[in-house]
Design an enzyme around this catalytic site. Structure first.
Site, PDB file in Angstrom:
ATOM      1  N   HIS A 210     -38.178   6.587 -43.030  1.00  0.00           N
ATOM      2  CA  HIS A 210     -37.430   7.366 -44.237  1.00  0.00           C
ATOM      3  C   HIS A 210     -35.872   6.448 -44.085  1.00  0.00           C
ATOM      4  O   HIS A 210     -35.575   5.713 -43.222  1.00  0.00           O
ATOM      5  CB  HIS A 210     -37.289   8.700 -43.875  1.00  0.00           C
ATOM      6  CG  HIS A 210     -38.444   9.358 -44.213  1.00  0.00           C
ATOM      7  ND1 HIS A 210     -39.135   9.561 -45.319  1.00  0.00           N
ATOM      8  CD2 HIS A 210     -39.399  10.202 -43.183  1.00  0.00           C
ATOM      9  CE1 HIS A 210     -40.322  10.159 -45.270  1.00  0.00           C
ATOM     10  NE2 HIS A 210     -40.438  10.670 -44.052  1.00  0.00           N
ATOM     11  N   CYS A 258     -36.749   4.666 -48.454  1.00  0.00           N
ATOM     12  CA  CYS A 258     -36.151   5.388 -49.556  1.00  0.00           C
ATOM     13  C   CYS A 258     -34.402   4.814 -49.268  1.00  0.00           C
ATOM     14  O   CYS A 258     -33.902   4.653 -48.247  1.00  0.00           O
ATOM     15  CB  CYS A 258     -36.090   6.504 -50.022  1.00  0.00           C
ATOM     16  SG  CYS A 258     -37.856   7.235 -50.349  1.00  0.00           S
TER      17      CYS A 258
END
Length: 320
Positions: A210, A258
């Site tokens: 992430h 992301c």
């Protein structure tokens, strides 16, 4: 006849063909069922040198007649067009045979290697990074996959499949893969000291986790505990100041994470009166209200669509 064509170029084929190309041709002919396992093993195991392997292969195929010879010529053209051209081979179809369509490229699940002639040409070029046999044996890559986070809601299900595929690709390119799983933000320091970096010709760094705009998250990340690794640190740890062993060598960085929380697309309409319907990609396509909106006139486009940005310096640095 194709077998006579092979006989005509036999000497030059033996001289110019590489061992790698011989193996590729054997695989092709085995797949065509023109050779069996015993014959392919015989070419490779009963001959000590490359030239003897080449003689054995071309003579074996010639003795099988026109069809086998034509197939070998076709495979040679596909595998190494330059050598095929240098040999001056021709392979006209027999009467009634439909020629194979040209320029058709099928998808492959395995790595398709370049031709030997192209490879050797590029290795000698001054316009590409230097590659040696020693550097090929010393290639090394770092693969970091964060799947299991302290906050179970952040678990990246399926990340193990991405890791498997990436490792397969890197190994097929000749890289030793240094793997790490479920790491905190402290890891790149040790990789910069890997003993093979001195001899390698290039490096891959792949991080899957992430993240947000300028950081990748470690597995302990939460709102209270900012377990973050700044992307810029990669350039610092592997740059010339802290890792001189990698100076003048390509360093390919791949980050699957992301870079923010908002969607990257906007919902637009072809209508002249409504260029943008919504910049919230979570919004469903609007219902057709009273005929004012036509469903097939609405679509998603990327927010940065059609931009090309050329900057005069890298981030945080002055233009010289």
């Amino acid at each position: 006849m194709a077998d006579k064509e092979l006989a005509r170029v036999r000497g030059r084929f033996v001289e110019k063909v590489s061992k790698a190309l011989i193996k590729q041709l054997l695989d092709d002919l085995l797949e065509d069922r023109l050779l069996n396992d015993g014959e392919t093993d015989s070419v490779l195991e009963d001959n000590t040198g490359k030239a003897d392997m080449a003689r054995c292969l071309i003579d074996m195929v010639r003795r099988k007649g026109d069809r086998a010879s034509r197939k070998m010529i076709q495979h040679l053209e596909n595998r190494d067009p330059t050598l095929h051209s240098e040999l001056g081979l021709t392979c006209k179809p027999t009467p009634g045979e439909i020629p194979a369509p040209q320029n058709q490229h099928a998808w492959s699940n395995s790595l398709v290697t370049t031709t030997d002639s192209f490879w050797n040409e590029k290795r000698k070029s001054k316009d590409v990074y230097a590659v040696s046999d020693e550097s090929l044996r010393s290639r090394v890559a770092l693969l970091i996959t964060n799947r299991n986070f302290a906050n179970e809601r952040l678990t990246r299900k399926g990340a193990e499949k991405d890791e498997e595929n990436m490792e397969k690709l890197l190994r097929s390119l000749g890289y030793e893969v240094v793997k790490h799983n479920d790491l905190t933000a402290q890891v790149l320091h040790t990789f910069a000291e890997h003993p093979k970096l001195r001899d390698t010709d290039s490096v891959f760094v792949v991080i899957m986790s992430h993240g947000k705009r300028e950081c990748v998250f470690g597995v302990n990340h939460s709102e209270e505990n900012k377990d973050e690794f700044p992307v810029d640190n990669i350039y610092r740890h592997l740059g010339p100041q802290e890792c001189p062993a990698l100076m003048n060598k390509p360093k390919i960085i791949i980050i699957q994470a992301c870079r923010g929380e908002t969607g990257g697309s906007v919902l637009v309409s072809d209508s002249a009166s409504a260029k943008v319907v919504s910049d919230d990609v979570s919004q469903q396509l609007p219902a057709n209200g009273g005929g004012k909106i036509v469903d097939d006139a609405i679509r998603y486009v990327h927010k940065e669509k059609d931009f090309i940005s050329l900057l005069s310096s890298t981030p945080a640095h002055a233009t010289c």
